[in-house]
Design a protein around this motif. Structure first.
Motif, short mmCIF file in Angstrom:
data_model
loop_
_atom_site.label_atom_id
_atom_site.label_comp_id
_atom_site.label_asym_id
_atom_site.label_seq_id
_atom_site.Cartn_x
_atom_site.Cartn_y
_atom_site.Cartn_z
N ASP A 73 -7.52 14.61 -3.02
CA ASP A 73 -7.81 13.23 -2.63
C ASP A 73 -6.69 12.64 -1.79
OD1 ASP A 73 -10.26 13.21 -3.87
OD2 ASP A 73 -9.54 12.26 -5.71
N ARG A 74 -5.45 12.95 -2.13
CA ARG A 74 -4.33 12.40 -1.36
C ARG A 74 -4.24 13.01 0.03
NH1 ARG A 74 0.61 11.37 -5.78
NH2 ARG A 74 -0.56 9.86 -7.05
N ARG A 76 -6.84 14.06 1.67
CA ARG A 76 -7.95 13.39 2.37
C ARG A 76 -7.55 11.97 2.75
NH1 ARG A 76 -11.37 13.49 -1.41
NH2 ARG A 76 -12.10 15.61 -0.97
N GLY A 77 -6.81 11.30 1.88
CA GLY A 77 -6.33 9.96 2.19
C GLY A 77 -5.39 9.95 3.38
N ASP A 80 -7.66 10.31 6.36
CA ASP A 80 -8.39 9.06 6.60
C ASP A 80 -7.47 7.99 7.18
OD1 ASP A 80 -10.74 10.17 5.72
OD2 ASP A 80 -10.60 9.32 3.69
N GLY A 81 -6.20 7.99 6.75
CA GLY A 81 -5.25 7.04 7.29
C GLY A 81 -5.05 7.23 8.79
N ASN A 126 3.17 12.06 1.79
CA ASN A 126 2.12 11.37 2.56
C ASN A 126 2.73 10.48 3.63
OD1 ASN A 126 2.89 9.70 0.12
ND2 ASN A 126 1.67 8.19 1.21
N ASP A 130 1.56 9.47 7.61
CA ASP A 130 1.46 8.04 7.94
C ASP A 130 2.40 7.68 9.08
OD1 ASP A 130 -0.32 7.84 5.86
OD2 ASP A 130 1.03 6.77 4.52
#
Length: 413
Positions: A73-74, A76-77, A80-81, A126, A130
């Motif tokens: 999930d992270r 994928r996050g 998505d970011g 992450n 970002d």
């Protein structure tokens, strides 16, 4: 220093090409990077698992391991970011202000990239994606210096991002990991003035203080988060309970989690048993003053607790006689990140928002909303607690400077 200078010079060269790239080119690269991250989920998680195992073997606190860990999930996050950033307006070239002067000269102040941005950060891999995404969209080449605890994760993520950027027609060197181990490469990055335009530290108080004090490169300071929630005498107590629980327990290892709770004396008898029970049921240790300490399971608060950024399931808690006392407590102990009031009184809300000196002040809302994504900025580069250039969540516009473009028709002075 030679290795850091080499990557900085390559970043400087790449930044020239990136500054000229169209929005379509940058957005295509961001989508390609997002797709590549998802396609490489397996290799990224494998590298991350090795980092997590090493951190656990070294006795790293669980709160730090949570920041380090990447699950599906992270990842994928992260992807998505990058897609979210691609969907945002390009700040480069935006006219901040413009006019025609009395002599006929056309004057425009426009946003331009910094050029080369260095980021020194701890644990959270992450941040690698970002930071790369926001810097790319704002036209900046980025030099990333993560902590050694996330080296395998960061190396794999940067490899994926570089390949995707290059396949999209941009120089791979728009994203680079600063090479080397130990503190020396980070110190060399801090001293690369003239090659690096701005440095942004993200991490604990020690890291931020070190970068601010030792760097010759200009620094945008991101601060720690000793965030308070103040429950006023006119609060809706059901609403207050939900906000406190969310602010403390939603994700305790991040800087916008609540670390301190203040409760007006007029509602203490009713609210304290409810909030302490709810926090304890969620696994939170309450470090309380004498009023809180009268309840079972509350640990006596020390002087150090009022200034602690726990980043864990702990909270400091006190009863205050009135709003002014709450404001005085916050002025003394706040890190200037995010402060929240829960109240139905417009007068109290206005006084609180005017008197509190912080990057974000929230009324009847959790401190967890102080976040670039929640503010609609896309994946943030960090939350600035200083007052120059940027304050609060730093999105795309905050990653630019400006220049003046003056157009005439043979004008001479």
């Amino acid at each position: 220093m030679n290795e850091v200078e080499s990557v900085a010079r390559r970043a400087r060269a790449a930044s020239v090409d990136l500054a000229l790239a169209t929005r379509a080119t940058k957005d295509a690269a961001l989508h390609a990077m997002a797709d590549a991250l998802e396609a490489a989920t397996g290799s990224i998680r494998e590298a991350n698992a090795a980092d997590v195992d090493a951190a656990r073997a070294a006795g790293t606190p669980e709160a730090i391991i949570d920041r380090l860990r990447l699950d599906e999930d992270r990842v994928r996050g992260m992807a998505d970011g990058l897609r979210d950033v691609a969907g945002l307006a390009d700040p480069v070239g935006e006219v901040v202000r413009g006019s025609t002067l009395a002599n006929g000269l056309e004057l425009r102040q426009v946003r331009v990239p910094f050029g080369v941005v260095g980021i020194i950060y701890e644990a959270r891999p992450n941040v690698t994606a970002d930071a790369a995404g926001i810097c790319l969209k704002s036209g900046n080449a980025v030099l990333l210096r993560g902590s050694s605890s996330a080296l395998r994760s960061n190396t794999e993520i940067v490899r994926v991002l570089r390949e995707a950027a290059e396949a999209s027609g941009l120089p791979a060197d728009v994203v680079q990991l600063v090479p080397g181990e130990g503190h020396d490469p980070a110190k060399a990055l801090m001293r690369a003035r003239g090659l690096v335009d701005v440095l942004i530290p993200r991490g604990g108080a020690g890291l931020i203080r070190s970068v601010v004090e030792e760097s010759t490169v200009p620094v945008i300071e991101t601060g720690v988060g000793n965030c308070h929630v103040y429950v006023d005498r006119d609060a809706d107590l059901d609403q207050a309970l939900a906000i406190v629980l969310n602010a403390k327990t939603h994700r305790p290892s991040v800087c916008n989690a609540a670390e301190s709770l203040l409760v007006h004396a007029d509602v203490a008898d009713e609210f304290l048993p409810r909030v302490v029970t709810a926090l304890q049921d969620a696994g939170v240790t309450v470090h309380g003053d004498d009023r809180f300490g009268a309840l079972d399971g509350v640990v006596p608060a020390t002087d150090e607790d009022w200034d602690r950024e726990y980043l864990a399931l702990d909270i400091a808690a006190a009863v205050v006689p009135d709003l002014d006392a709450a404001l005085a407590h916050i002025r003394t102990h706040s890190s200037g990140h995010s402060e929240a009031i829960v109240t139905r009184s417009q007068q109290a809300a206005r006084r609180f928002t005017a008197a509190v000196d912080a990057a974000a002040v929230l009324v009847n809302a959790s401190t967890r909303f102080t976040d670039g994504g929640e503010f609609g900025f896309g994946a943030e580069i960090g939350i600035s607690t200083q007052k120059l250039h940027a304050r609060g969540p730093m999105g795309l516009p905050e990653m630019t400077s400006t220049k003046y473009v003056v157009t005439g028709e043979g004008h001479v002075r």
